[in-house]
Design an enzyme around this catalytic site. Structure first.
Site, short mmCIF file in Angstrom:
data_model
loop_
_atom_site.label_atom_id
_atom_site.label_comp_id
_atom_site.label_asym_id
_atom_site.label_seq_id
_atom_site.Cartn_x
_atom_site.Cartn_y
_atom_site.Cartn_z
N ASN A 10 54.40 22.30 61.59
CA ASN A 10 52.72 22.32 61.40
C ASN A 10 52.79 21.63 62.89
O ASN A 10 52.85 20.50 63.04
CB ASN A 10 52.42 21.48 60.44
CG ASN A 10 50.65 21.55 60.38
OD1 ASN A 10 50.28 21.83 61.54
ND2 ASN A 10 50.29 20.79 59.21
N ARG A 90 52.93 26.76 60.10
CA ARG A 90 51.71 26.95 59.81
C ARG A 90 50.68 27.06 60.73
O ARG A 90 50.53 26.39 61.88
CB ARG A 90 51.10 25.53 59.03
CG ARG A 90 49.80 25.33 58.78
CD ARG A 90 49.19 24.00 58.69
NE ARG A 90 47.81 23.83 58.27
CZ ARG A 90 46.95 23.11 58.58
NH1 ARG A 90 47.40 22.12 59.39
NH2 ARG A 90 45.54 23.20 58.39
N HIS A 179 42.54 26.06 54.16
CA HIS A 179 43.30 25.58 53.37
C HIS A 179 43.87 26.50 52.42
O HIS A 179 44.14 26.22 51.15
CB HIS A 179 42.39 24.56 52.39
CG HIS A 179 42.10 23.19 52.76
ND1 HIS A 179 40.89 22.66 52.54
CD2 HIS A 179 42.85 22.32 53.51
CE1 HIS A 179 41.04 21.34 53.17
NE2 HIS A 179 42.19 21.21 53.93
N ARG A 240 34.35 14.39 58.14
CA ARG A 240 33.19 15.49 58.41
C ARG A 240 32.17 15.58 57.42
O ARG A 240 32.18 15.14 56.41
CB ARG A 240 34.17 16.68 58.24
CG ARG A 240 35.08 17.00 59.41
CD ARG A 240 35.98 18.22 59.09
NE ARG A 240 37.24 17.79 59.26
CZ ARG A 240 38.39 18.59 58.86
NH1 ARG A 240 37.98 19.99 58.21
NH2 ARG A 240 39.60 18.15 58.56
N GLU A 383 52.06 22.82 50.20
CA GLU A 383 51.67 23.72 51.44
C GLU A 383 53.22 24.12 51.95
O GLU A 383 53.48 25.40 52.28
CB GLU A 383 50.64 23.24 52.24
CG GLU A 383 49.31 23.33 51.68
CD GLU A 383 48.45 22.43 52.39
OE1 GLU A 383 48.35 21.22 52.28
OE2 GLU A 383 47.50 22.90 52.83
#
Ligand code: ADP
Length: 397
Positions: A10, A90, A179, A240, A383
């Site tokens: 990733n 990813r 996601h 966020r 993941e």
């Protein structure tokens, strides 16, 4: 005994996470993180067999390449390199082009790069990481697994904004969702726990980490999700803002704020951090709230209220609902967050089972609602395992 291993990468703009996943058991044999890329103190740290080590990179140069080259040496030293059969990357944004995992070739790499316009912070960094991995492992097949892919099954009524069609046609402005690997994984695991085939399973998956999103999964497919054109939308997150009246952006620009200042405020200074004035970390918020901090209490309230509102609104996307599924660092661990969200859902019949809620933590899955009431459960996400498994599936296809 030799194992088949998949290296999962990733690659971010200033970091590179990696994990070496056993393709049969799903166990992570080695995990690591390169960070501070672009700075003089760039380094790579890793964990193998319970032992942690780290290595400083050169002060300058291509840190992504240096990190991967160091990883190659490490894999060689540990005798693991020859067992790697594939590399899975990813990739945050696959646009409308990629609705599933693909093998990376020059064409795919060019398309991932072209999608940088939609994910300027992520896709260019993925391309750098993929190139570094190709140069280090030119003999291995490499695959791209997209965060957006799972949500490509959304109907237009969910993915289109109420904007002039031209904005969609000319610029691809629509909801993409993110996601996806996590929502996909926990919906599959939920199906197993429910004893139902995935294609007949209806769940609302609630991924709460530093980034947070919710997904309505109808018969195994994503039909709506809370992140949108960018990962800023939807729930309140660590830093966020989530959903916002677009008029606020206008207002601030009219006040003389630059675009960069507005972006910084919305993405890096909002959420838990902005509301509490303390921290972006949910644990810190809960501790401060319990100690009587008003800002932390408000942050907790906005966060949980919004999660519950999203869950309630996604019931209209489904004809039936088998379970609400909590995951992500907060969803997997925070009792007070889960408890508060379930309280808001009382009108739908949800009743927390305090023992179940207390037991489903620190990697344990489980049902957290009382028997004979609508079901909510916790399922730890993985993941890396999805990326490894998807890569393996294509390798054997
Ligand atoms: P990311 O989106 O970066 O992958 P994670 O899924 O790791 O993030 O989630 C990070 C969040 O999980 C942080 O807000 C952290 O406080 C929260 N978290 C982790 N462990 C716990 C815990 N034991 N109790 C409450 N919150 C936790």
């Amino acid at each position: 005994m030799r194992h088949s291993l998949v290296l999962v990468i990733n690659s971010g703009s200033s970091s590179l996470k990696f994990a070496l996943i056993d393709a049969v058991s799903g166990d992570a044999r080695l995990t690591g993180l390169g960070e501070c890329f672009g700075l003089s103190d760039a380094s790579v740290s890793w964990k193998y067999d319970g032992e942690k080590s780290s290595f400083a990179l050169e002060a300058t140069g291509n840190h992504h390449q240096q990190a991967i080259d160091r990883l190659v040496l490490l894999l060689d030293e540990l005798g693991l390199k020859q067992d790697i059969i594939a590399i899975g990357h990813r990739v945050v944004h696959g646009g409308e082009r990629f609705s599933e995992t693909v093998k990376i070739d020059d064409q795919v790499l060019a398309e991932i790069e072209a999608l940088s316009e939609l994910a300027p912070l992520h896709n260019p960094a993925h391309v750098i990481g993929i190139r570094a991995a190709i140069s280090a492992f030119p003999y291995l097949p490499q695959y791209a697994v997209f965060d957006t892919a799972f949500h490509q099954s959304m109907p237009a009524k969910a993915y289109r904004y109420a904007l002039p069609e031209k904005l969609y046609q000319d610029f691809g402005i629509r909801r993409y969702g993110f996601h996806g690997t996590s929502h996909f994984f926990v919906s599959l695991e939920a199906a197993k726990l429910l004893g139902k085939p995935a294609e007949k399973t209806n769940v609302i998956t609630v991924h709460l980490g530093n980034g947070a999103s919710i997904c309505a999964v109808r018969n195994g497919q994503s039909v709506d999700t809370s992140m949108g054109f960018t990962p800023t939308a939807g729930l309140m997150m660590g830093t966020r803002c989530g959903d916002l009246d677009p008029g606020i952006v206008d207002f601030l620009i009219n006040k003389g704020w630059s675009q960069a200042e507005v972006q910084q405020a919305l993405n890096k200074e909002a959420g838990f951090l902005g509301v509490s004035g303390l921290t972006s970390d949910c644990r810190g918020i809960v501790e401060a709230m319990e100690a009587g901090h008003a800002g932390a209490k408000l942050a907790f309230e906005i966060f949980t209220y919004r999660v519950a509102k999203y869950i309630a609104s996604y019931m209209v996307a489904l004809d039936e609902l088998d379970a609400i599924v909590f995951t992500g660092g907060i969803g997997e661990n925070s009792l007070p967050v889960r408890s508060e969200v379930l309280k808001y859902l009382k009108i739908f019949g949800y009743r927390e089972d305090a023992t179940g809620n207390a037991n489903a933590r620190f990697g344990e899955k489980g049902v957290i609602t009382k028997p004979n009431t609508p079901m909510a459960m916790v399922i730890p996400t993985n993941e890396e395992w999805v990326i490894a498994r998807e890569s393996m599936a294509l390798l054997h296809a």
